[in-house]
Design a protein around this motif. Structure first.
Motif, PDB file in Angstrom:
ATOM      1  N   PHE A 290       0.250  -3.798  11.347  1.00 24.58           N
ATOM      2  CA  PHE A 290       1.339  -2.792  11.088  1.00 24.58           C
ATOM      3  C   PHE A 290       1.955  -2.999   9.587  1.00 24.58           C
ATOM      4  O   PHE A 290       2.146  -2.107   8.957  1.00 24.58           O
ATOM      5  CB  PHE A 290       2.577  -3.234  12.081  1.00 24.58           C
ATOM      6  N   LEU A 291       2.004  -4.086   9.407  1.00 24.40           N
ATOM      7  CA  LEU A 291       2.602  -4.493   8.038  1.00 24.40           C
ATOM      8  C   LEU A 291       1.739  -3.957   7.024  1.00 24.40           C
ATOM      9  O   LEU A 291       2.076  -3.470   6.127  1.00 24.40           O
ATOM     10  CB  LEU A 291       2.864  -6.203   7.767  1.00 24.40           C
ATOM     11  N   TRP A 292       0.433  -4.092   7.191  1.00 27.03           N
ATOM     12  CA  TRP A 292      -0.689  -3.765   6.121  1.00 27.03           C
ATOM     13  C   TRP A 292      -0.947  -2.295   6.063  1.00 27.03           C
ATOM     14  O   TRP A 292      -1.226  -1.632   4.960  1.00 27.03           O
ATOM     15  CB  TRP A 292      -1.770  -4.565   6.353  1.00 27.03           C
ATOM     16  N   ALA A 293      -0.519  -1.604   7.361  1.00 28.12           N
ATOM     17  CA  ALA A 293      -0.528  -0.197   7.178  1.00 28.12           C
ATOM     18  C   ALA A 293       0.592   0.381   6.658  1.00 28.12           C
ATOM     19  O   ALA A 293       0.446   1.318   5.856  1.00 28.12           O
ATOM     20  CB  ALA A 293      -0.541   0.284   8.646  1.00 28.12           C
ATOM     21  N   VAL A 294       1.805  -0.116   6.682  1.00 27.32           N
ATOM     22  CA  VAL A 294       3.064   0.129   6.071  1.00 27.32           C
ATOM     23  C   VAL A 294       2.701  -0.012   4.365  1.00 27.32           C
ATOM     24  O   VAL A 294       3.146   0.994   3.710  1.00 27.32           O
ATOM     25  CB  VAL A 294       4.300  -0.566   6.554  1.00 27.32           C
ATOM     26  N   ALA A 295       2.289  -0.992   4.039  1.00 28.54           N
ATOM     27  CA  ALA A 295       1.613  -1.247   2.514  1.00 28.54           C
ATOM     28  C   ALA A 295       0.951  -0.077   1.992  1.00 28.54           C
ATOM     29  O   ALA A 295       0.874   0.243   0.806  1.00 28.54           O
ATOM     30  CB  ALA A 295       1.064  -2.456   2.448  1.00 28.54           C
ATOM     31  N   LEU A 296      -0.006   0.566   2.949  1.00 30.00           N
ATOM     32  CA  LEU A 296      -0.773   1.267   2.507  1.00 30.00           C
ATOM     33  C   LEU A 296      -0.197   2.884   2.652  1.00 30.00           C
ATOM     34  O   LEU A 296      -0.638   3.547   1.689  1.00 30.00           O
ATOM     35  CB  LEU A 296      -2.233   1.459   3.441  1.00 30.00           C
ATOM     36  N   ALA A 297       0.696   3.122   3.335  1.00 35.87           N
ATOM     37  CA  ALA A 297       1.363   4.370   3.737  1.00 35.87           C
ATOM     38  C   ALA A 297       1.559   5.062   2.511  1.00 35.87           C
ATOM     39  O   ALA A 297       1.273   6.552   2.544  1.00 35.87           O
ATOM     40  CB  ALA A 297       2.098   4.426   4.639  1.00 35.87           C
ATOM     41  N   GLY A 298       2.480   4.837   1.611  1.00 34.81           N
ATOM     42  CA  GLY A 298       2.782   5.548   0.456  1.00 34.81           C
ATOM     43  C   GLY A 298       1.844   5.941  -0.731  1.00 34.81           C
ATOM     44  O   GLY A 298       2.277   6.794  -1.502  1.00 34.81           O
ATOM     45  N   LEU A 299       0.832   5.418  -0.682  1.00 38.46           N
ATOM     46  CA  LEU A 299      -0.243   5.296  -1.823  1.00 38.46           C
ATOM     47  C   LEU A 299      -0.502   6.730  -2.076  1.00 38.46           C
ATOM     48  O   LEU A 299      -0.753   7.298  -3.182  1.00 38.46           O
ATOM     49  CB  LEU A 299      -0.916   4.126  -1.945  1.00 38.46           C
ATOM     50  N   PRO A 300      -1.201   7.220  -1.202  1.00 34.14           N
ATOM     51  CA  PRO A 300      -2.014   8.501  -1.473  1.00 34.14           C
ATOM     52  C   PRO A 300      -0.864   9.634  -1.867  1.00 34.14           C
ATOM     53  O   PRO A 300      -0.983  10.514  -2.785  1.00 34.14           O
ATOM     54  CB  PRO A 300      -2.409   8.940   0.055  1.00 34.14           C
ATOM     55  N   ALA A 301       0.235   9.680  -1.259  1.00 32.55           N
ATOM     56  CA  ALA A 301       1.164  10.362  -1.767  1.00 32.55           C
ATOM     57  C   ALA A 301       1.680  10.116  -3.131  1.00 32.55           C
ATOM     58  O   ALA A 301       2.137  11.176  -3.972  1.00 32.55           O
ATOM     59  CB  ALA A 301       2.645  10.464  -0.718  1.00 32.55           C
ATOM     60  N   ALA A 302       1.733   8.871  -3.730  1.00 35.68           N
ATOM     61  CA  ALA A 302       2.166   8.559  -4.797  1.00 35.68           C
ATOM     62  C   ALA A 302       1.087   9.103  -5.790  1.00 35.68           C
ATOM     63  O   ALA A 302       1.210   9.620  -7.074  1.00 35.68           O
ATOM     64  CB  ALA A 302       2.259   7.165  -4.905  1.00 35.68           C
ATOM     65  N   ILE A 303      -0.289   9.038  -5.588  1.00 35.12           N
ATOM     66  CA  ILE A 303      -1.285   9.528  -6.223  1.00 35.12           C
ATOM     67  C   ILE A 303      -0.953  10.974  -6.526  1.00 35.12           C
ATOM     68  O   ILE A 303      -1.289  11.563  -7.719  1.00 35.12           O
ATOM     69  CB  ILE A 303      -2.579   9.068  -5.813  1.00 35.12           C
ATOM     70  N   ALA A 304      -0.598  11.642  -5.299  1.00 33.73           N
ATOM     71  CA  ALA A 304      -0.742  13.062  -5.405  1.00 33.73           C
ATOM     72  C   ALA A 304       0.558  13.537  -6.295  1.00 33.73           C
ATOM     73  O   ALA A 304       0.442  14.614  -7.469  1.00 33.73           O
ATOM     74  CB  ALA A 304      -0.283  13.723  -4.016  1.00 33.73           C
TER      75      ALA A 304
END
Length: 408
Positions: free
Chosen positions: A291-305
């Motif tokens: 769960f924690l590692w998925a949370v760490a990843l979640a916002g990154l693609p949106a930040a790139i966009a």
């Protein structure tokens, strides 16, 4: 040979399984890059290129579901060798001139379907075999072996991407396929001779209805895996290489070389995942870690966009974001790969692993279709927003995974 014979039998079998997996992965990565770049060069649209991989992913779903059943009944050595043989046939299919132009896409889709079946038979067999080669009480060793197998495989898939781009530039599409088919045929013959007989065959013959998992933990992990890999492939499979080629103006060498370097780095991080997640401190991961590692990843693609719509250099935003995404995704993937093997029951392990990788293939299928369609209609930024949404779903599902306080 003397050094190999001096090793413990389980280690020898691990090396053989890993070697088979490596060889297959090189051709799989190269074939993916060959098809994307070759047909993009012929003028195919992103959606048409995505369609070429539709059967590859669709039959991966079916193969993982049925392949686990076959592995439990026939033995993992047989399913692995069947996969290697089928990949040789798939490569040779693509070297045959298609007599009528309108048959090109169905013919390539058929060859990709065969390659998808081969890939998932090979992967399911390799991952399931590790469970049987490590004593049940040695979870730290199991995590380490799974991380090495998965990480090295993905590093070699990156080499395969570069190999595909290089071979396409040097000897052309047909020459590249013939060369890979020849080498893989030799690996296949060696595997037929050396791989242990009846590895992974269940003591009690499984029934066909056993292909559906009865484990709550495996069902939850499988659902999280589907969204996790959909999040990667929705922008990585078609959208990214076509964007690099059409918007940045990169040639075959640059596209193949960059994606190769990315996947190699991704594989290295996967191999190091046990260190990153605390194995040296005496802990193995559980559902909370997923769960924690998925949370760490979640916002990154949106930040790139968002970054692509600012005044910053698009190349720095996309390529830098992709590097961070690769590292975080690698840890997530390695955690999942360990958890499924840990959760799976030893007798008939391929049934549980096959069901899990069926969900993995379903995520790839969804991601591949969306990668072509969304990129063609809405652009790369839309693919990235969907990626973030998928990772959020994976994180929310992972909340329900089992937690423990096991130490090594």
């Amino acid at each position: 040979m003397k050094a190999l014979s001096a090793l413990a039998p389980s280690v020898r079998q691990y090396l053989l399984v890993t070697g088979n997996y490596w060889a297959f992965t090189l051709t799989d990565g190269a074939l993916r890059m060959l098809v994307v770049l070759h047909f993009h060069g012929l003028g195919y649209s992103p959606l048409q290129i995505a369609a070429l991989f539709l059967f590859y992913e669709l039959f991966g779903v079916i193969t993982n579901l049925l392949g686990g059943y076959l592995g439990a009944r026939l033995g993992l050595n047989r399913t692995m060798n069947i996969g290697l043989g089928m990949q040789v046939v798939a490569l040779l299919m693509l070297t045959v001139p298609v007599p009528v132009a309108w048959l090109t896409i169905p013919w390539v889709m058929g060859a990709q379907a065969l390659s998808g079946i081969a890939k998932d038979l090979n992967k399911m067999s390799a991952k399931s075999s590790i469970k049987l080669l490590v004593p049940d009480g040695q979870q730290g060793t199991l995590y380490q072996w799974i991380a090495i197998l998965t990480g090295s495989k993905n590093a070699l898939k990156g080499v395969g991407f570069f190999l595909g781009g290089a071979l396409l530039a040097l000897i052309g599409f047909r020459g590249a396929l013939l060369a890979m088919a020849g080498v893989l045929s030799l690996i296949w013959l060696g595997s037929l001779i050396l791989l242990k007989k009846d590895l992974g065959k269940a003591k009690a013959k499984p029934r066909f209805r056993d292909i559906l998992s009865k484990s709550r933990a495996i069902n939850i992990l499988s659902a999280a895996r589907m969204f996790l890999f959909g999040a990667r492939d929705v922008w990585f499979v078609v959208a990214l290489p076509v964007y690099l080629s059409s918007v940045f103006g990169w040639d075959f060498w640059k596209v193949g070389g960059f994606l190769a370097a990315w996947v190699i780095g991704y594989g290295i991080v996967q191999s190091l995942a046990p260190r990153i997640t605390g194995k040296q401190r005496g802990h193995v991961p559980d559902g909370r870690a997923a769960f924690l590692w998925a949370v760490a990843l979640a916002g990154l693609p949106a930040a790139i966009a968002l970054g692509l719509n600012t005044g910053l250099s698009p190349q720095w935003v996309l390529l830098g974001g992709l590097m961070i995404f690769g590292a975080l995704f690698a840890v997530n993937s390695s955690l999942h790969s360990y958890l499924i093997v840990s959760y799976a029951k030893e007798d008939g392990v391929s049934l549980d692993v096959g069901f899990y990788y069926m969900s993995n293939a379903m995520g790839r299928l969804i991601g591949t279709v969306l990668s072509g369609w969304v990129f063609q209609v809405f652009g790369l930024e839309a693919c990235l927003w969907i990626s973030s949404a998928f990772v959020i779903f994976a994180a929310l599902i992972s909340v329900r995974l089992p937690r423990h306080s096991n130490v090594l």
